[in-house]
Enzyme design. Structure first.
Site, PDB file in Angstrom:
ATOM      1  N   GLU A 181       0.968  -1.143   0.084  1.00 50.16           N
ATOM      2  CA  GLU A 181      -0.114  -0.163   0.118  1.00 50.16           C
ATOM      3  C   GLU A 181       0.789   1.249   0.063  1.00 50.16           C
ATOM      4  OE1 GLU A 181      -2.741   0.094   3.293  1.00 50.16           O
ATOM      5  OE2 GLU A 181      -3.769   1.779   2.430  1.00 50.16           O
ATOM      6  N   GLN A 222       1.917  -6.131   5.506  1.00 56.83           N
ATOM      7  CA  GLN A 222       2.243  -5.861   4.233  1.00 56.83           C
ATOM      8  C   GLN A 222       3.825  -6.263   3.983  1.00 56.83           C
ATOM      9  OE1 GLN A 222       0.971  -1.853   3.183  1.00 56.83           O
ATOM     10  NE2 GLN A 222      -1.036  -1.841   4.341  1.00 56.83           N
ATOM     11  N   ASN A 282     -12.526  -1.043  -0.946  1.00 56.51           N
ATOM     12  CA  ASN A 282     -11.945  -1.714   0.205  1.00 56.51           C
ATOM     13  C   ASN A 282     -12.497  -1.262   1.558  1.00 56.51           C
ATOM     14  OD1 ASN A 282      -9.443  -2.752   1.883  1.00 56.51           O
ATOM     15  ND2 ASN A 282      -9.552  -0.517   2.389  1.00 56.51           N
ATOM     16  N   GLU A 283     -12.557  -2.112   2.530  1.00 55.73           N
ATOM     17  CA  GLU A 283     -13.228  -1.925   3.732  1.00 55.73           C
ATOM     18  C   GLU A 283     -14.212  -0.767   3.532  1.00 55.73           C
ATOM     19  OE1 GLU A 283     -10.469  -1.370   7.048  1.00 55.73           O
ATOM     20  OE2 GLU A 283      -9.829  -3.437   6.825  1.00 55.73           O
ATOM     21  N   GLU A 289      -6.552  -9.250   3.668  1.00 52.60           N
ATOM     22  CA  GLU A 289      -5.535  -8.648   4.811  1.00 52.60           C
ATOM     23  C   GLU A 289      -5.514  -9.260   5.805  1.00 52.60           C
ATOM     24  OE1 GLU A 289      -5.962  -4.143   5.434  1.00 52.60           O
ATOM     25  OE2 GLU A 289      -6.385  -3.898   3.231  1.00 52.60           O
TER      26      GLU A 289
HETATM   27  O1  AHR Z   1      -2.999  -2.447   6.222  1.00 55.46           O
HETATM   28  C1  AHR Z   1      -3.088  -1.121   6.705  1.00 55.46           C
HETATM   29  C2  AHR Z   1      -4.888  -0.762   6.959  1.00 55.46           C
HETATM   30  O2  AHR Z   1      -5.633  -1.546   7.418  1.00 55.46           O
HETATM   31  C3  AHR Z   1      -5.377  -0.824   5.504  1.00 55.46           C
HETATM   32  O3  AHR Z   1      -5.053   0.140   4.541  1.00 55.46           O
HETATM   33  C4  AHR Z   1      -6.824  -1.086   5.773  1.00 55.46           C
HETATM   34  O4  AHR Z   1      -7.533  -1.716   4.634  1.00 55.46           O
HETATM   35  C5  AHR Z   1      -6.973  -1.848   6.825  1.00 55.46           C
HETATM   36  O5  AHR Z   1      -7.818  -1.255   7.995  1.00 55.46           O
END
Ligand code: AHR
Length: 514
Positions: free
Chosen positions: A46, A366, A193-194, A317
Site C-alpha cells: 500500500e 504488508q 476496500n473496507e 488483509e
Molecule cells: O493494512 C493497513 C490498513 O488496514 C489498510 O489500509 C486497511 O484496509 C486496513 O484497515
C-alpha cells in the site's frame, strides 16, 4: 485437516493433555484434498509509510541499485519467496486514489496528501505502469484495488479500459504513449476496500447495490477480463459475506475479508512488538487462532448461499498489528518483527490450508516496512524478517495438494488458566510429488515430541528446515541480520517409529523420506 478445535481450551480440559505427552500426527496421503492455491501466499503493498517509497521504490535516479526504480536487493529477496501476487495500491489509500494522477511523466504528476497515512506528500511517482513493472519483475499476478469511496463508475471503468484495451481506443493509445503499447494483465480487481469503514462507512446492502452498479460498467476484452472481488467484512461479522453472496454473486470471483491479530485485542493499546510479557505471547497465539473460527463461520454462510463453491473467500488483509515503534511516524505503522510473527504466520498458513477449497487467496499486510513485513529497510540497508523465512519455508505448499492431518494427544500451551493447542500441523503433496509436513510449536518454553505417521506407507525420516530462537522477541537487526534464520533439520525413524522433536516457539517444514 482440522488441527484446532477449539482454538482456546478451558482449564478443565487442560488436565487431560499434559504438556510432556508425545503428540501423534497422522497424514492421510491416500485422501488428497483441494489444491492450496499459490495465491494464499499473496502480498499487499500500500502507499503507506515507507512500504513503497524508500522500502521498494527509490526511483531510477537513485544511488541505491534499482531496476526501473525498484530496489534490486528487495526485488531479489521477494523473488526467492515466489511471491504469487501483489495487491496494490491499498487498503484505505485505494479509496482516495485517482489513477490518472499516476500516469505520464513523473515530474508532472500531481502531489497529493496521503490523508490516511501520516498526512505526508504523495508524489504519485508509483502509478499503474510502475506497479506493473514490479509484478512483471516478480513474476507475480496483479491485484488492483479500485476506488469506490471517492471515485466514480466512469473513473473505475476507464482505469480498466486504460489497462486492458488495445487498438484505436484513446485510452489504449494514451497507455502506449506512456510506454506500454501492449495491454497490462490485470488478474484481479477489487471494487473498494473496507467499505464498512475507511472505504465509506456503508451498510452491506448499500455496498451490494454500488458493487453491481460499478461492475456493470467494467468492460474488458474477454481474455483480459479481471476477476472481480467484492469488499467484504471483518473479524467475527458474517453479515457482509451473507449479503454479498446473496445480492452480488453474479460475476463475482470472491468476497474479501480482513482480520488482524492484536495481542491485547484493544486498538488503543495493541501491545508491543518487542519486549512484551509472556501473557502477550499467549494472547497473540490465541488471537491469531481465531482466524480458524472466522473462516469457518463465513465459509458456512457461503456453503449455504453458494453450494457450488463459485465464490472464493479471500483474506486479503491479515497479520499482526502492534503499537507503532516509538519515535516513528504513527501513521507509518512500522513495527519490528520477531520469532512470534513467524509462528503467527505459520499458524495462519495451516488454517488457510484447511479451507483450501474456499480460501483461494490471502494477502499478508504488508510486504515491506509496514505491519507484519517480510523485509525491513533503512536507506540502502535491508534485512529479512522471521516472517520472511516462514513464507520461504512454506513455498512447497504453493499449488500443492492438501492432505488430511489428524492430531491426537495434542499438547496444550497454557497461561493463566487458558490454553491453546501446543502443536499445529498441516500436510500437502507438493508439485514435485513429495509429501510435505509443517509443524508449529506455540509453546515458548518447551520442545514437543511429535510422532509422525503417514497412513498407508512407511516413513524412514524427514528432512527440511526449522526456524526458532532463544527469546520470545528475537529478531533480526541491521547489526545482526542473521539472528533469526532457518536451520537445516532432519530426523530418522527408529524401530519403525519417527519421532520429531519440535523446538519451543518454532516453525518446521519437512519433506517425508522413504
Ligand atoms: O493494512 C493497513 C490498513 O488496514 C489498510 O489500509 C486497511 O484496509 C486496513 O484497515
Amino acid at each position: 485437516m482440522k488441527a484446532f478445535r477449539p482454538a482456546i481450551l478451558a482449564l478443565g480440559i487442560l488436565a487431560a493433555f499434559p504438556a510432556f505427552a508425545q503428540v501423534n500426527v497422522t497424514v492421510d496421503a491416500g485422501k488428497p484434498g483441494a489444491t492450496i492455491n499459490k495465491n494464499v501466499y499473496g502480498q499487499f503493498a500500500e502507499h503507506l509509510g515507507t512500504g513503497i517509497y524508500e522500502g521498494m521504490w527509490v526511483g531510477p535516479e537513485s544511488k541505491i541499485p534499482n531496476t526501473k526504480g525498484w530496489r534490486n536487493d528487495v526485488v531479489k529477496a521477494l523473488k526467492e519467496l515466489h511471491v504469487p501476487l501483489v495487491r496494490w495500491p491499498g487498503g484505505c489509500f485505494a479509496d482516495e486514489y485517482h489513477w490518472r494522477d499516476g500516469i505520464g511523466a513523473r515530474n508532472k504528476r500531481p502531489v497529493k496528501v496521503n490523508t490516511n497515512w501520516g498526512g505526508v506528500p504523495e508524489s504519485n511517482a508509483v502509478g499503474t505502469h510502475e506497479f506493473f513493472d514490479l509484478v512483471e519483475m516478480l513474476g507475480a499476478d496483479a491485484y488492483v484495488n479500485g476506488n469506490l469511496g471517492t471515485g466514480t463508475p466512469q473513473e473505475m471503468a476507464e482505469w480498466i479500459e486504460y489497462m486492458t484495451s488495445e487498438g484505436d481506443s484513446s485510452l489504449a493509445q494514451l497507455r502506449a504513449k506512456n510506454g506500454h503499447p501492449k495491454p497490462f494483465k490485470v488478474d484481479y480487481f477489487a471494487v473498494g476496500n473496507e467499505t464498512w469503514g475507511c472505504g465509506g462507512n456503508m451498510r452491506p446492502e448499500y455496498y451490494a447495490d454500488l458493487y453491481k452498479h460499478y461492475t456493470t460498467f467494467m468492460k474488458a476484452p474477454k481474455e483480459r477480463l479481471p476477476k472481480f472481488i467484492a469488499s467484504g467484512g471483518h473479524d467475527d461479522d458474517t453479515t457482509w459475506t451473507d449479503v454479498l453472496s446473496r445480492e452480488a454473486a453474479r460475476g463475482t470471483d470472491a468476497i474479501s475479508f480482513h482480520y488482524y491479530t492484536l495481542p491485547t485485542g484493544v486498538w488503543e493499546r495493541k501491545g508491543a512488538a518487542v519486549g512484551f510479557p509472556e501473557s502477550e505471547w499467549f494472547s497473540t497465539m490465541a488471537s491469531t487462532l481465531r482466524m480458524d473460527d472466522h473462516i469457518k463461520r463465513n465459509v458456512a454462510v457461503l456453503d449455504k448461499n453458494d453450494p457450488q463453491k463459485k465464490i472464493g473467500f479471500y483474506v486479503d488483509e491479515w497479520g499482526t498489528w502492534y503499537d507503532v515503534e516509538a519515535g516513528t511516524n504513527p501513521g507509518f505503522l512500522f513495527q519490528r518483527n520477531t520469532i512470534r510473527d513467524a509462528v503467527v504466520a505459520a499458524l495462519n498458513f495451516n488454517i488457510f490450508h484447511q479451507y483450501a477449497d474456499r480460501v483461494r487467496m490471502t494477502n499478508i499486510a504488508q510486504m515491506v516496512n509496514v505491519l507484519q513485513a517480510m523485509i525491513i529497510t533503512d536507506k540502502d540497508r535491508m534485512l529479512l524478517t522471521p516472517t520472511y523465512y516462514a513464507f520461504q519455508m512454506y513455498v512447497p505448499f504453493q499449488d500443492a495438494t492438501s492432505l488430511p492431518v489428524a492430531l491426537s494427544n495434542n499438547a496444550t500451551y497454557a497461561v493463566n488458566g487458558r490454553g491453546v493447542p501446543g502443536i499445529s500441523a498441516s500436510a500437502a503433496r507438493g508439485k514435485d510429488g513429495k509429501t510435505y509436513v509443517a509443524l508449529v510449536n506455540t509453546n515458548p518454553h518447551d520442545a514437543t515430541d511429535v510422532v509422525l505417521n503417514v497412513a498407508g506407507r512407511s516413513v524412514n525420516g524427514v528432512r527440511g528446515q526449522v526456524l526458532t530462537a532463544d527469546a520470545m522477541d528475537a529478531h533480526n537487526t541491521f547489526e545482526r541480520k542473521d539472528a533469526v534464520k532457518p536451520a537445516p533439520f532432519s530426523a530418522a525413524a527408529a524401530g519403525g517409529k519417527l519421532t520429531i522433536k519440535v523446538p519451543a516457539k518454532s516453525v518446521m517444514v519437512v519433506a517425508v523420506e522413504g
